[in-house]
Design a protein around this motif. Structure first.
Motif, PDB file in Angstrom:
ATOM      1  N   UNK A  35      44.459  23.117  33.326  1.00 50.74           N
ATOM      2  CA  UNK A  35      43.598  22.190  32.584  1.00 50.74           C
ATOM      3  C   UNK A  35      43.384  20.897  33.362  1.00 50.74           C
ATOM      4  N   UNK A  36      42.146  20.372  33.314  1.00 48.52           N
ATOM      5  CA  UNK A  36      41.896  19.001  33.779  1.00 48.52           C
ATOM      6  C   UNK A  36      41.814  18.159  32.500  1.00 48.52           C
ATOM      7  N   UNK A  37      41.075  17.030  32.546  1.00 45.87           N
ATOM      8  CA  UNK A  37      41.003  16.231  31.308  1.00 45.87           C
ATOM      9  C   UNK A  37      40.150  16.928  30.250  1.00 45.87           C
ATOM     10  N   UNK A  38      38.957  17.396  30.677  1.00 50.27           N
ATOM     11  CA  UNK A  38      38.040  17.996  29.691  1.00 50.27           C
ATOM     12  C   UNK A  38      37.650  19.431  30.016  1.00 50.27           C
ATOM     13  N   UNK A  39      38.220  19.992  31.053  1.00 50.18           N
ATOM     14  CA  UNK A  39      37.861  21.353  31.454  1.00 50.18           C
ATOM     15  C   UNK A  39      39.124  22.127  31.788  1.00 50.18           C
ATOM     16  N   UNK A  40      38.983  23.446  31.716  1.00 47.66           N
ATOM     17  CA  UNK A  40      40.023  24.306  32.292  1.00 47.66           C
ATOM     18  C   UNK A  40      39.377  24.940  33.518  1.00 47.66           C
ATOM     19  N   UNK A  41      40.022  24.823  34.681  1.00 44.73           N
ATOM     20  CA  UNK A  41      39.379  25.327  35.903  1.00 44.73           C
ATOM     21  C   UNK A  41      40.171  26.475  36.514  1.00 44.73           C
ATOM     22  N   UNK A  42      39.428  27.383  37.107  1.00 41.75           N
ATOM     23  CA  UNK A  42      40.041  28.539  37.773  1.00 41.75           C
ATOM     24  C   UNK A  42      40.320  28.156  39.231  1.00 41.75           C
ATOM     25  N   UNK A  43      41.565  28.277  39.635  1.00 48.64           N
ATOM     26  CA  UNK A  43      41.920  27.924  41.020  1.00 48.64           C
ATOM     27  C   UNK A  43      41.686  29.091  41.979  1.00 48.64           C
ATOM     28  N   UNK A  44      41.713  30.294  41.436  1.00 51.82           N
ATOM     29  CA  UNK A  44      41.497  31.488  42.269  1.00 51.82           C
ATOM     30  C   UNK A  44      40.217  32.175  41.850  1.00 51.82           C
ATOM     31  N   UNK A  45      40.329  33.469  41.519  1.00 57.66           N
ATOM     32  CA  UNK A  45      39.137  34.265  41.213  1.00 57.66           C
ATOM     33  C   UNK A  45      38.328  33.657  40.076  1.00 57.66           C
ATOM     34  N   UNK A  46      37.010  33.748  40.224  1.00 55.93           N
ATOM     35  CA  UNK A  46      36.098  33.124  39.279  1.00 55.93           C
ATOM     36  C   UNK A  46      35.007  34.075  38.805  1.00 55.93           C
ATOM     37  N   UNK A  47      34.594  34.990  39.693  1.00 53.54           N
ATOM     38  CA  UNK A  47      33.466  35.876  39.409  1.00 53.54           C
ATOM     39  C   UNK A  47      33.921  37.324  39.355  1.00 53.54           C
ATOM     40  N   UNK A  48      33.354  38.059  38.427  1.00 52.20           N
ATOM     41  CA  UNK A  48      33.500  39.515  38.477  1.00 52.20           C
ATOM     42  C   UNK A  48      32.354  39.983  39.364  1.00 52.20           C
ATOM     43  N   UNK A  49      32.699  40.496  40.533  1.00 52.94           N
ATOM     44  CA  UNK A  49      31.658  40.857  41.500  1.00 52.94           C
ATOM     45  C   UNK A  49      31.109  42.242  41.187  1.00 52.94           C
ATOM     46  N   UNK A  50      29.980  42.256  40.488  1.00 54.46           N
ATOM     47  CA  UNK A  50      29.323  43.527  40.187  1.00 54.46           C
ATOM     48  C   UNK A  50      29.733  44.056  38.831  1.00 54.46           C
ATOM     49  N   UNK A  51      28.837  44.821  38.268  1.00 54.27           N
ATOM     50  CA  UNK A  51      29.021  45.320  36.907  1.00 54.27           C
ATOM     51  C   UNK A  51      29.273  46.824  36.914  1.00 54.27           C
TER      52      UNK A  51
END
Ligand SMILES: Cc1cc2nc3c(=O)[nH]c(=O)nc-3n(C[C@H](O)[C@H](O)[C@H](O)COP(=O)(O)OP(=O)(O)OC[C@H]3O[C@@H](n4cnc5c(N)ncnc54)[C@H](O)[C@@H]3O)c2cc1C
Length: 527
Positions: A35-51
């Motif tokens: 968590x930051x002040x107003x956001x939760x951020x992803x430090x590693x993986x962020x995208x699901x690459x492909x469906x």
């Protein structure tokens, strides 16, 4: 992810006599949010690459983690030079199209087995050759320069996608070995880390031991103890080995991937478990198992493999570990109190006049940051790779924050760009249990190095089942560097252990997702 995937696959097939030994105090590895002040951020993986065909997407869908009615915002990129001038969008578009074309041509060497031009071995060299030809035909040096800066910016971005310092490190013939799944990149509204909940819900909490850093894997335990305990000469005859294995099978369940019995009194246990793999943890605990799946990242294997395994891993594996690349890619999050960027703009590409100087990283490291993109109106994300990222990892968040503010003021030509209320930088290279970001195929390495890493090891050629298996993104020959690659590799390793015990049908999918791949094709999805 690979460890959790293996565990789930075993559970789905009725096997639950295993333990997951996790060095950190948390699970998830390179999937982690803070968590930051107003956001939760992803430090590693962020995208699901492909469906299509992506098991992570299927799990996310089955567990209500994908928002399919979410209309994505249009992506509006601007590119600016160091003097704060914006590049006309038409030029940006022209160069981007040319760049994509150059990159596709590199991929074709793998897919079509063409021969590259003489003395061109890397993706970077090949693209730069094409760039030179492209720029040659332009009349004015100003036109050339601007376009060259855009190409350089795109190449820096590519290093973050590939996981390397420079595209000169990436093998030209192997670029196309990475397989892209169709459907674009999907972001989970509750963050990538939300995938950890469905991945762990069926694993009993006592199966996951956190704070258990493995320091030794003795995978030919039986032979060594027999020899040392009995004072015999070394006897590698297959017959003796098979005998040991048979004894082992009668005293243990045959499938026991990560643990047999733990003990703080190894001298008492050794004799009894002499056929098992012996796993020693930093905290002094010792585990005995019939099979071990090692999902440690390639960065750890590069640093530790020579000390970690006993007997040593075969040469072919050690050489592959050496040849493959495990580069550094880091993120910089800047969180602001109030929005300050034009709401229409989603990304600012930074067209630096000159590249970072490797001999003066202190004053030039930040020239590797190729853009800042908006995550929300009050959260910016920058990416950085290679030596410059490693240098950044030595700085405090405050130092990085000050530098980023200077950069934004300069490129936006706006002295009133505010300072962020919070700056968080990742440090994947410094992380003791990762030592880098993800796997890439370096010049001289190939897909077969990944296959060599994935190869399970047997105590003897007569054994039906391997004792030591490997999983993790670095062991998937097409989806290396991704979460879905890690997932599939974990499932494959578990399947190796199950294989000859269960000739009957093996359950592959989680029950809720059986027909998903087929009906998903009817849904319109955009990243
Ligand atoms: C900045 C960044 C961005 C990324 N973005 C994406 C993305 O958008 N999409 C995507 O698909 N992928 C992305 N990835 C890659 C993805 O995160 C990884 O490929 C994937 O999570 C790897 O899973 P794994 O199981 O192979 O390894 P890990 O997740 O690293 O798991 C290995 C585990 O082993 C543990 N361990 C290490 N040493 C020991 C030891 N000695 N004893 C016991 N345990 C140990 C670690 O703590 C860790 O939990 C990104 C990675 C990074 C770093």
């Amino acid at each position: 992810m690979a460890g959790l995937a293996a565990a789930n696959h075993l559970i789905k097939n009725g096997v639950d006599d295993f333990k997951i030994l996790e060095a950190r105090k948390r699970i998830g590895g390179r999937i982690v949010a803070i968590p930051l002040k107003n956001h939760v951020v992803e430090l590693g993986a962020n995208w699901i690459h492909g469906v299509l065909g992506n098991p992570i997407f299927e799990i996310a869908m089955a567990n209500g983690l994908v928002n399919i009615i979410n209309t994505p915002k249009p992506h509006k990129v601007i590119a600016a030079t160091e003097d704060g001038k914006q590049v006309p969008f038409a030029i940006l578009h022209e160069i981007y199209e040319a760049y994509v074309c150059f990159l596709r041509r590199c991929e074709e060497y793998f897919l079509c087995q063409y021969l590259p031009p003489p003395d061109v071995h890397s993706v970077g060299e090949h693209i730069n050759l094409e760039v030179a030809i492209y720029l040659e035909r332009l009349p004015s040096s100003e036109e050339k320069k601007l376009r060259r800066l855009i190409f350089e910016c795109l190449l820096k971005r590519e290093t973050c996608i590939s996981g390397c310092h420079s595209m000169d490190e990436i093998d030209l013939l192997e670029l196309g070995s990475y397989a892209e799944l169709q459907g674009g990149n999907i972001m989970l509204p509750s963050g990538y880390s939300s995938i950890l909940e469905p991945m762990t819900k069926k694993i009993a909490p006592d199966k996951i031991l956190t704070g258990y850093s493995v320091i030794k894997i003795n995978w030919n335990n039986g032979n060594q103890h027999r020899n040392s305990d009995d004072g015999e000469e070394s006897d590698d005859s297959d017959e003796t080995v098979i005998e040991d294995i048979t004894k082992s099978s009668s005293s243990y369940k045959s499938i026991n991937p990560c643990e047999g019995i733990s003990s703080n009194e190894p001298h008492k246990q050794k004799k009894k478990h002499s056929n098992c793999v012996e796993i020693t943890c930093e905290n002094g605990e010792i585990f005995y198992a019939n099979h071990v799946i090692c999902t440690m990242p390639l960065g750890i294997l590069k640093e530790e493999a020579s000390k970690l395994f006993e007997p040593a891993l075969p040469n072919y594996k050690m050489e592959s570990i050496d040849r493959l690349l495990f580069g550094t890619v880091d993120k910089i999050y800047l969180e602001y109190e109030r929005p300050f960027l034009n709401p229409d703009i989603t990304e600012i590409m930074l067209l630096w006049d000159s590249p970072p100087n490797k001999d003066d990283l202190e004053n030039t490291w930040f020239r590797k940051i190729y853009s800042f993109s908006k995550v929300t109106e009050t959260l910016l994300l920058g990416w950085i790779s290679g030596k410059e990222a490693e240098y950044m990892e030595t700085l405090s968040n405050e130092q990085v924050s000050i530098t980023c503010t200077k950069i934004l003021r300069q490129f936006l030509h706006d002295p009133f760009v505010p300072e962020p209320q919070k700056c968080v930088c990742t440090s994947w290279r410094k992380q003791k249990y990762t030592r880098g970001s993800y796997t890439a195929i370096a010049v001289g390495a190939s897909q077969s190095d990944i296959e060599a890493l994935a190869q399970p090891l047997y105590k003897s050629v007569h054994d039906k089942k391997p004792v030591l298996l490997f999983a993790g993104e670095h062991t998937h020959s097409n989806f290396y560097s991704t979460v879905h690659g890690a997932y599939l590799s974990g499932r494959t390793a578990a399947q190796h252990i199950l294989a000859s015990d269960q000739p009957q049908e093996v359950v592959l999918d989680c029950p809720d997702t059986t027909d998903l791949s087929s009906w998903i094709q009817g849904i319109h999805l955009e990243g």
